[in-house]
Write a protein that holds these residues in place. Structure first.
Motif, PDB file in Angstrom:
ATOM      1  N   GLN A 101       0.825  -1.221   0.000  1.00 53.01           N
ATOM      2  CA  GLN A 101       0.000   0.000   0.000  1.00 53.01           C
ATOM      3  C   GLN A 101       0.850   1.260   0.000  1.00 53.01           C
ATOM      4  N   HIS A 132      -4.754   3.397   6.029  1.00 53.68           N
ATOM      5  CA  HIS A 132      -5.129   3.155   4.629  1.00 53.68           C
ATOM      6  C   HIS A 132      -6.512   3.737   4.308  1.00 53.68           C
ATOM      7  N   GLY A 156      -8.355  -5.314   3.813  1.00 60.03           N
ATOM      8  CA  GLY A 156      -9.059  -4.053   3.562  1.00 60.03           C
ATOM      9  C   GLY A 156     -10.451  -4.011   4.168  1.00 60.03           C
ATOM     10  N   THR A 190      -2.918  -4.866  -4.146  1.00 53.21           N
ATOM     11  CA  THR A 190      -3.461  -3.552  -3.758  1.00 53.21           C
ATOM     12  C   THR A 190      -3.344  -2.687  -5.006  1.00 53.21           C
ATOM     13  N   ILE A 200      -8.086  -3.358  -2.091  1.00 55.16           N
ATOM     14  CA  ILE A 200      -7.277  -4.553  -1.788  1.00 55.16           C
ATOM     15  C   ILE A 200      -8.068  -5.806  -2.179  1.00 55.16           C
TER      16      ILE A 200
END
Ligand SMILES: Cc1ncc(COP(=O)(O)O)c(C=O)c1O
Length: 483
Positions: A96, A279, A254, A458, A410
């Protein structure tokens, strides 16, 4: 130092700088031109053995001791470009980390030159003001009122530590006098939480048993209905519950924890609610995906990385507190050589572990004001939309298993050809991933879910297309059939 060269002379810098920018622009164009599956010479990652790189750079400073600086700089620039992981290629679907906007890196360069460290206002006047503007901007997106405050710091890990220190100070007031029963605090966190939450508690001296891992459901969200019984068991075991950390979202899959349910629980038990949105907090920018964070404004603190879904270079992390006074409580330090007045509101050094720090607010502020917030909202929608389309496609493939429907960008899946079963499937994912990466058309990673190994993508690059991901699946099939 070579006496003939004045290292501060602006003219060689001007010449080299122009050449560097030209080379970087050419490099970006080369990245853009690569179509996964249709190139051989420019892999996303040219995998090299560390021993070989170490040998190649055994004595880099002595490589051309008398040569012109420019030539050495070009050699080094070429070497770094060649050995790097190329996030700007469409085939990069790994960790990420954003493929940074090229315009943004220029502001980083300016901050490096000014080197205004900002521990105190005078050592970064406008830098301080721009950081405060960015903090306010993030606080408004979260839905906090005018009483909110915070800081920018170097990464989500440091951000989570900062927030947990503020939580501990709020709950125990132990900053000055120390905490005699340091083993006795506890935080509740999803079993899927990023490791930095446990690391923070261990850094803070509470030991690994201070982290109560709440099991997750089939969608990898914290099973919030278990919180009351885990709370009671923790108290019974002699620990004092301090906070719940919501994974918003979790790193592996995610998945977003149910913030409203966690907030209800925290309010009832008077616990600190911290949101690890390293994130996922960027979902706040998208009207379409904001709902994944419903209830976030009820949290005491939020961590938000701009170097993940916001297309900016690492590291730029917001630590945002609902109540301004908590921003200064993590690190209340007297230092007369720096802070003449311990309450100086504009001296950012009071708020972070860092003393001198990069002027990351300049890059964030400049990017928001030059590109407009729409670019960032669009990136969230584009990459999450692509993840959904990829998941739809995976569901039509009988030889691939989708781990779960993605809520963010993700996607975890595994290749399950009919002729491989059981534990061998884990070994298959591992070996296929390594072979795909070595082929160079894509870079992807892996994760373990419920004990099984999954391939993990990702979708960080907004230029990645669905056909690139379909090509990845074809490549996995092809590599397996080659054995
Ligand atoms: C949920 C979560 N928290 C924290 C971190 C750590 O952030 P950083 O790498 O900026 O330190 C990550 C990184 O992937 C993450 O996904």
């Amino acid at each position: 130092m070579n006496q003939a060269i004045d290292p501060y002379d602006p003219e060689p810098f001007r010449a080299l700088g122009h050449q560097f920018v030209d080379k970087i622009a050419d490099y970006l164009q080369r990245c853009h031109d690569v179509i996964p599956g249709e190139h051989d010479s420019f892999p996303v990652l040219d995998v090299r053995r560390p021993e070989d790189l170490e040998q190649a750079f055994e004595s880099p400073l002595l490589a051309h001791p008398e040569g012109p600086e420019r030539d050495r700089s070009h050699d080094l620039l070429d070497a770094i470009l060649a050995a790097s992981n190329h996030l700007h290629q469409r085939g990069y679907v790994g960790h990420q980390v954003a493929a940074p906007l090229p315009g943004a890196i220029l502001w980083d360069m300016l901050s490096s030159l000014m080197n205004n460290g900002m521990a105190v206002y005078e050592m970064g006047q406008l830098q301080t003001i721009l950081e405060r503007r960015c903090v306010r901007w993030m606080a408004e997106r979260i839905g906090y009122g005018p009483g909110a405050g915070g800081l920018l710091t170097s990464g989500g890990s440091l951000g989570n530590l900062t927030a947990l220190l503020a939580a501990r100070q709020h709950m125990t007031g132990s900053w000055d006098g120390g905490f005699e029963e340091s083993g006795q605090l506890a935080v509740f966190v999803s079993a899927d939480a990023h490791y930095c939450v446990a690391r923070s508690m261990q850094i803070m001296g509470h030991g690994k048993d201070s982290v109560v891992r709440v099991p997750v459901d089939a969608k990898h969200r914290m099973r919030t209905e278990l919180l009351p019984e885990l709370f009671e068991a923790t108290v019974q075991a002699g620990r004092r519950p301090m906070a719940v950390v919501s994974s918003s979202c979790g790193t592996s899959t995610g998945a977003f924890d149910n913030l409203q349910a966690i907030a209800d629980f925290c309010e009832e038990r008077e616990l600190w609610l911290h949101v690890d949105g390293a994130h996922g907090a960027s979902h706040l920018l998208s009207a379409k995906h904001r709902h994944t964070l419903e209830g976030i404004e009820r949290a005491h603190s939020v961590v938000w990385d701009a170097h993940k879904l916001m297309l900016l270079p690492a590291l730029i992390t917001g630590v945002i507190f609902r109540e301004q006074q908590h921003a200064a409580s993590s690190f209340a330090q007297e230092a007369s050589y720096l802070f003449e007045d311990a309450s100086a509101a504009y001296d950012l050094g009071h708020r972070t572990l860092e003393c001198t720090k990069r002027a990351m607010g300049v890059t964030l502020y400049a990017s928001l004001s030059t590109y407009g917030t729409e670019v960032f909202a669009r990136n969230v929608e584009l990459t999450v939309g692509l993840a959904r389309a990829f998941a739809d496609h995976l569901e039509t493939c009988t030889d691939f298993r989708l781990a779960l429907r993605p809520e963010t960008n993700i996607v975890c899946f595994r290749y399950e050809p009919g002729n491989v079963e059981g534990a061998q499937l884990n070994a298959l994912q591992d070996s296929l991933r390594k072979r795909v990466v070595r082929q160079g058309h894509h870079y992807l990673v892996q994760t373990r879910l419920d004990g099984d190994l999954y391939l993990r993508t990702t979708l960080m690059n907004p230029r990645t297309k669905l056909e690139d991901l379909q090509q990845l699946l074809d490549q996995l099939r092809g590599l397996h059939s080659q054995k």
